[in-house]
Design a protein around this motif. Structure first.
Motif, PDB file in Angstrom:
ATOM      1  N   ASP A 133       0.821  -1.216   0.000  1.00  0.00           N
ATOM      2  CA  ASP A 133       0.000   0.000   0.000  1.00  0.00           C
ATOM      3  C   ASP A 133       0.853   1.265   0.000  1.00  0.00           C
ATOM      4  OD1 ASP A 133       0.997  -0.426   2.523  1.00  0.00           O
ATOM      5  OD2 ASP A 133      -0.801   0.247   3.573  1.00  0.00           O
ATOM      6  N   THR A 134       1.995   1.216  -0.659  1.00  0.00           N
ATOM      7  CA  THR A 134       2.902   2.352  -0.675  1.00  0.00           C
ATOM      8  C   THR A 134       2.244   3.584  -1.289  1.00  0.00           C
ATOM      9  OG1 THR A 134       5.039   3.156  -1.488  1.00  0.00           O
ATOM     10  CG2 THR A 134       3.851   1.621  -2.900  1.00  0.00           C
ATOM     11  N   ASP A 135       2.673   4.768  -0.817  1.00  0.00           N
ATOM     12  CA  ASP A 135       2.167   6.008  -1.390  1.00  0.00           C
ATOM     13  C   ASP A 135       3.067   6.503  -2.524  1.00  0.00           C
ATOM     14  OD1 ASP A 135       4.373   6.777   0.043  1.00  0.00           O
ATOM     15  OD2 ASP A 135       3.333   8.228   1.326  1.00  0.00           O
ATOM     16  N   ARG A 136       4.054   5.683  -2.909  1.00  0.00           N
ATOM     17  CA  ARG A 136       4.928   6.019  -4.040  1.00  0.00           C
ATOM     18  C   ARG A 136       5.025   4.807  -4.978  1.00  0.00           C
ATOM     19  NH1 ARG A 136       9.918   3.827  -3.070  1.00  0.00           N
ATOM     20  NH2 ARG A 136      10.922   5.202  -4.598  1.00  0.00           N
ATOM     21  N   PRO A 137       3.900   4.405  -5.576  1.00  0.00           N
ATOM     22  CA  PRO A 137       3.892   3.163  -6.361  1.00  0.00           C
ATOM     23  C   PRO A 137       4.852   3.176  -7.538  1.00  0.00           C
ATOM     24  CG  PRO A 137       1.867   4.423  -6.708  1.00  0.00           C
ATOM     25  CD  PRO A 137       2.559   5.042  -5.550  1.00  0.00           C
ATOM     26  N   HIS A 138       4.974   4.305  -8.239  1.00  0.00           N
ATOM     27  CA  HIS A 138       5.871   4.340  -9.387  1.00  0.00           C
ATOM     28  C   HIS A 138       7.327   4.255  -8.941  1.00  0.00           C
ATOM     29  CE1 HIS A 138       2.153   6.187 -11.077  1.00  0.00           C
ATOM     30  NE2 HIS A 138       2.435   5.351 -12.038  1.00  0.00           N
ATOM     31  N   GLY A 139       7.633   4.897  -7.827  1.00  0.00           N
ATOM     32  CA  GLY A 139       8.981   4.803  -7.287  1.00  0.00           C
ATOM     33  C   GLY A 139       9.309   3.399  -6.834  1.00  0.00           C
ATOM     34  N   GLN A 140       8.337   2.721  -6.210  1.00  0.00           N
ATOM     35  CA  GLN A 140       8.551   1.344  -5.785  1.00  0.00           C
ATOM     36  C   GLN A 140       8.802   0.436  -6.984  1.00  0.00           C
ATOM     37  OE1 GLN A 140       5.134  -1.017  -4.436  1.00  0.00           O
ATOM     38  NE2 GLN A 140       6.335  -1.620  -2.642  1.00  0.00           N
ATOM     39  N   PHE A 141       7.990   0.591  -8.015  1.00  0.00           N
ATOM     40  CA  PHE A 141       8.179  -0.204  -9.232  1.00  0.00           C
ATOM     41  C   PHE A 141       9.573   0.039  -9.808  1.00  0.00           C
ATOM     42  CE2 PHE A 141       8.058  -0.988 -13.747  1.00  0.00           C
ATOM     43  CZ  PHE A 141       7.311  -2.154 -13.870  1.00  0.00           C
ATOM     44  N   ASP A 142       9.975   1.286  -9.874  1.00  0.00           N
ATOM     45  CA  ASP A 142      11.283   1.630 -10.427  1.00  0.00           C
ATOM     46  C   ASP A 142      12.405   1.049  -9.589  1.00  0.00           C
ATOM     47  OD1 ASP A 142      12.952   3.076 -12.338  1.00  0.00           O
ATOM     48  OD2 ASP A 142      13.435   4.405 -10.669  1.00  0.00           O
ATOM     49  N   ASP A 143      12.304   1.156  -8.256  1.00  0.00           N
ATOM     50  CA  ASP A 143      13.349   0.631  -7.378  1.00  0.00           C
ATOM     51  C   ASP A 143      13.510  -0.880  -7.553  1.00  0.00           C
ATOM     52  OD1 ASP A 143      13.820   3.127  -6.338  1.00  0.00           O
ATOM     53  OD2 ASP A 143      12.742   2.783  -4.461  1.00  0.00           O
ATOM     54  N   ASN A 144      12.394  -1.607  -7.544  1.00  0.00           N
ATOM     55  CA  ASN A 144      12.482  -3.067  -7.595  1.00  0.00           C
ATOM     56  C   ASN A 144      13.008  -3.563  -8.933  1.00  0.00           C
ATOM     57  OD1 ASN A 144      11.609  -3.340  -4.970  1.00  0.00           O
ATOM     58  ND2 ASN A 144       9.488  -3.748  -5.495  1.00  0.00           N
ATOM     59  N   THR A 145      12.536  -2.989 -10.021  1.00  0.00           N
ATOM     60  CA  THR A 145      13.013  -3.443 -11.326  1.00  0.00           C
ATOM     61  C   THR A 145      14.452  -2.998 -11.577  1.00  0.00           C
ATOM     62  OG1 THR A 145      11.944  -1.503 -12.349  1.00  0.00           O
ATOM     63  CG2 THR A 145      10.720  -3.573 -12.357  1.00  0.00           C
ATOM     64  N   ARG A 146      14.821  -1.842 -11.049  1.00  0.00           N
ATOM     65  CA  ARG A 146      16.207  -1.390 -11.202  1.00  0.00           C
ATOM     66  C   ARG A 146      17.166  -2.309 -10.452  1.00  0.00           C
ATOM     67  NH1 ARG A 146      17.392   4.482  -9.185  1.00  0.00           N
ATOM     68  NH2 ARG A 146      15.613   4.864 -10.547  1.00  0.00           N
ATOM     69  N   MET A 147      16.783  -2.735  -9.237  1.00  0.00           N
ATOM     70  CA  MET A 147      17.631  -3.658  -8.490  1.00  0.00           C
ATOM     71  C   MET A 147      17.867  -4.945  -9.266  1.00  0.00           C
ATOM     72  SD  MET A 147      16.750  -3.432  -4.418  1.00  0.00           S
ATOM     73  CE  MET A 147      14.990  -3.128  -4.458  1.00  0.00           C
ATOM     74  N   THR A 148      16.791  -5.514  -9.804  1.00  0.00           N
ATOM     75  CA  THR A 148      16.924  -6.775 -10.533  1.00  0.00           C
ATOM     76  C   THR A 148      17.756  -6.593 -11.791  1.00  0.00           C
ATOM     77  OG1 THR A 148      14.811  -7.539  -9.659  1.00  0.00           O
ATOM     78  CG2 THR A 148      15.628  -8.645 -11.625  1.00  0.00           C
ATOM     79  N   ARG A 149      17.535  -5.500 -12.517  1.00  0.00           N
ATOM     80  CA  ARG A 149      18.335  -5.237 -13.709  1.00  0.00           C
ATOM     81  C   ARG A 149      19.814  -5.099 -13.355  1.00  0.00           C
ATOM     82  NH1 ARG A 149      17.358   0.480 -15.861  1.00  0.00           N
ATOM     83  NH2 ARG A 149      18.856   0.896 -14.201  1.00  0.00           N
ATOM     84  N   ASN A 150      20.118  -4.370 -12.279  1.00  0.00           N
ATOM     85  CA  ASN A 150      21.517  -4.180 -11.891  1.00  0.00           C
ATOM     86  C   ASN A 150      22.167  -5.495 -11.480  1.00  0.00           C
ATOM     87  OD1 ASN A 150      21.322  -1.441 -12.378  1.00  0.00           O
ATOM     88  ND2 ASN A 150      20.982  -0.891 -10.229  1.00  0.00           N
ATOM     89  N   ILE A 151      21.420  -6.329 -10.768  1.00  0.00           N
ATOM     90  CA  ILE A 151      21.958  -7.633 -10.362  1.00  0.00           C
ATOM     91  C   ILE A 151      22.244  -8.487 -11.585  1.00  0.00           C
ATOM     92  CG2 ILE A 151      21.347  -9.815  -9.215  1.00  0.00           C
ATOM     93  CD1 ILE A 151      19.824  -8.006  -7.154  1.00  0.00           C
TER      94      ILE A 151
END
Length: 309
Positions: A83-101
């Motif tokens: 229920d985050t109040d920053r859904p686009h930021g959360q999406f960006d953070d999670n996909t960026r982490m996986t891409r970087n890994i």
């Protein structure tokens, strides 16, 4: 693929599941490097014998030089609030982490990764939900980010020399769990044993898997599944309602509170009110949970109460 005598990198290694995983890997004879930015994790959870790197995995260079001698990656790090109040930021953070890994793994020629996905990739699906259910329509940014990560992993697995074990979790519970319904009820009833406020209508009903069963299942799949992309639901054949959890927690604390409900079928925005995953594919691979959903909730309640004392 046996994990003994191998070097494993665990992202989110200071978190709830990550710290338990680290302990299991160490006990099995693996060398373990934990990576965590400590935004959700706790340094006190890092087990003796594990190396620790504090790093922000959304930064492209976070893993530079740290994967050269790694054999397998367990990727658990994520922004997890549904229920985050920053859904686009959360999406960006999670996909960026996986891409970087994935980029760091390619640079270091690491070809094996276990990824912790979630039941929320299915959205509101018929139950029990099998791995091949479609269309996948998550109703939260968290679920959407996990589904996007699965896509990144699948593309790399099928186009490069990468083996992926992709785990879609039910609700995992056990010692060290925080920010979830069981510890929430325990804390509320310790503060006020006469009254309990329950989000939603209490009829939300989901599958709860004890963390020890979760780890057993993960290790079993890694040992027995060897396709490029191995996707497995991890859960139980049974479910537990929020009202039933309230009853179990009250019984274990020896209290009998009045209950107040906030109303509605969802506890929060993006909450999937009913979830039970099919584990037939996992069963066919030779694994069954040792605890039912109710048993997992009760054992976890006792373990968390003990931690709070």
């Amino acid at each position: 693929m046996s994990l003994s005598d191998r070097r494993a990198l665990v992202t989110g290694g200071a978190g709830f599941i990550g710290s338990h995983l680290a302990e299991r890997l160490l006990a099995d004879g693996s060398d373990v490097l934990l990576v965590d930015d400590l935004s959700n994790g706790d340094r006190d959870r890092i087990p003796d014998g594990a190396e620790f790197l504090e790093a922000d995995l959304t930064e492209p260079t976070a893993l530079d030089g740290h994967l050269d001698d790694v054999d397998v990656v367990f990727h658990l790090a994520a922004s997890k609030h549904v229920d985050t109040d920053r859904p686009h930021g959360q999406f960006d953070d999670n996909t960026r982490m996986t891409r970087n890994i994935l980029e760091a793994m390619a640079d270091a020629d690491v070809t094996e990764i276990a990824y912790t996905s979630t039941s929320t990739v299915y959205g509101e699906a018929p139950r029990p939900t099998p791995e091949d259910y479609a269309p996948l329509e998550p109703i939260s940014a968290y679920g959407a980010s996990k589904l996007a990560d699965e896509g990144l992993l699948s593309a790399r697995a099928h186009s490069h020399d990468l083996t992926v074990w992709n785990f879609r979790f039910a609700n995992v519970v056990g010692p060290r769990l925080r920010g979830a319904v069981i510890p929430d009820f325990i804390e509320k009833l310790r503060d006020d044993p006469e009254h309990l406020t329950i989000l939603g209508d209490g009829r939300q009903e989901k599958s709860y898997l004890h963390v020890e069963d979760c780890l057993d299942a993960m290790f079993h799949v890694v040992d027995h599944a060897n396709a490029a992309m191995n996707t497995y639901n991890l859960g139980t054949r049974t479910t537990t309602s929020v009202d039933r959890i309230a009853t179990i927690v009250a019984e274990e604390l020896g209290v009998d509170p009045d209950r107040e409900y906030t109303g509605g079928e969802r506890g929060w925005t993006g909450d999937v009110p009913k979830m039970r995953l099919s584990i037939e594919k996992l069963s066919a691979l030779g694994w069954e949970p040792s605890l039912s959903s109710d048993e997992a909730v009760r054992r976890s309640t006792r373990e968390i109460i003990e931690e709070f004392q």
